[in-house]
Design a protein around this motif. Sequence first.
Motif, PDB file in Angstrom:
ATOM      1  N   GLN A 161     -50.710  47.050  89.956  1.00 29.55           N
ATOM      2  CA  GLN A 161     -50.617  45.610  90.118  1.00 29.55           C
ATOM      3  C   GLN A 161     -49.169  45.145  90.260  1.00 29.55           C
ATOM      4  O   GLN A 161     -48.277  45.608  89.545  1.00 29.55           O
ATOM      5  N   LEU A 163     -47.337  41.508  90.160  1.00 30.98           N
ATOM      6  CA  LEU A 163     -47.523  40.089  89.873  1.00 30.98           C
ATOM      7  C   LEU A 163     -46.524  39.285  90.696  1.00 30.98           C
ATOM      8  O   LEU A 163     -45.321  39.557  90.668  1.00 30.98           O
ATOM      9  N   THR A 185     -51.318  46.526  94.489  1.00 26.41           N
ATOM     10  CA  THR A 185     -52.285  45.429  94.473  1.00 26.41           C
ATOM     11  C   THR A 185     -51.595  44.150  94.035  1.00 26.41           C
ATOM     12  O   THR A 185     -51.287  43.988  92.852  1.00 26.41           O
ATOM     13  N   VAL A 187     -51.039  40.402  92.816  1.00 23.22           N
ATOM     14  CA  VAL A 187     -51.803  39.441  92.014  1.00 23.22           C
ATOM     15  C   VAL A 187     -51.069  38.113  92.060  1.00 23.22           C
ATOM     16  O   VAL A 187     -49.918  38.020  91.627  1.00 23.22           O
TER      17      VAL A 187
END
Length: 488
Positions: A161, A163, A185, A187
């Motif tokens: 992830q 952010l 990924t 976010v």
Amino acid sequence: MPRGDMAKPLLGRRNVESNPDLAPAVGRTIGILGSGDFARSLATRLMYSGFQVVVGSRNPKRCTGLFPSAAEVTGQADAAKKTDVIFVAVFREHYSTLCALTDVLAGKILVDVSNNTEINHHKESNAEYLASLFPACTVVKGFNVISAWTLQSGPRDGNKQVLICCDNQEAKRTVTEIAQVMGFTPVDMGSLSSACEIENIPLRLLPAWKIPVFLALGLFLCFYTYNFIRQVLHPYIWEQKNKFYKIPVEVVNSTLPCVAYVMLSLVYLPGVLAASFQLHYGTKYRRFPDWLDQWLQHRKQIGLLSFFCAALHAVYSLCLPMRRSHRYQLINAAVKQVMEKKTDAWIEEEVWRMEIYVSFGIMALGLLSLLAITSLPSIANSLNWREFSFIQSTLGFIALVVSTLHTLTFGWTRAFDENQYKFYLPPSYTLTLLVPCTVILAKIFFHLPCIHQRLRRIRNGWEKGRYVKFTLPSATGEYSSGESSSNV
């Protein structure tokens, strides 16, 4: 990490072709201001993900050899002129050194990857401070929760992830595409005001483990003190025997299974309380109390600590015969048997008890190992919900039952022996049975057909005292009333 693995793009050409939105991001030039460890790892990852990388450094000649040969290392001003997206990989204290580049950086996207040394060390986040220094730039907070090692090894061996927060949606989308091409990924955390929260995340030391760890330590201290009084203090006071040698190993080994057993029962006790709560109010839409909600969220950590204590108990148990005190006791027992002219010390009941006791212990530890392994994100993500629920719920309850049988066979008939009650205190294993047996009996109660059916209906959306009236169509296709209505 071998360069051969490092050179493999995390996002293959096929993935880019399947997602046309990512195609414009591949091949674009990305700038990096800074030449530290994170900047070098970031440059390497970007380059092998298909980007052109230009690095801006105050000493480009000295830093050239630290970066891949395909990356261009130049001065900070030159690097800023060659790209519209720039990663600012410098500490907050050095932001002021970039003020000379204000005109060059105007209108560009600055990705702040910095972190603080303390939580809430400054009134404003690093990203907001950077935005105040460069009002003509668009600042995006991101990649600060990714370590240099994760950038080198890729998301396969680290957190996937990234952010991201920003006040500009277009800039946020650009950085999101870059993160996706790198194999991470993204976010979306909202506006730039969320940067302070994002910067605090890497500084928190196991925030979800604080309560479970204190719970485990509290149980350990209570049971250790209890066992110390029974195994060491009682013989010293009443029999004038020095048993203090038991403190480092034997008392600890008697305490660890108590903690592991109770902690395992505390994993499934909140589920019992939640089911009772739903049955009492007849709905699943009523919010649980905060303490129960927090308890439910910490079940994973409590279960892993239970497994940790059980594993330590197994290791300590294997080491018991290695102690010098055990050898002396074994010799003394042999001499006593010779003096009493006993040729056979075999006790059939004790043999069977220990065989069953050890067997249950091995099975319980095996089931706990399976629960611990499947709770890891990399393993849990490979299971569907039914498989995960079966392992964690069904096999977990079986582990609790097997652990209970392990405890019962350890106690056997000694719970009814008055000599086992030192200072009128019952053996510690009898105390540990209270919570697990309560959980097991409650689980059996909830599986009674009448209770199970009601609980299942509640969890499917049924509410006590609320009815929905359905009108069924008649044979002619028109809706009838009265007899064809159904209440649910």
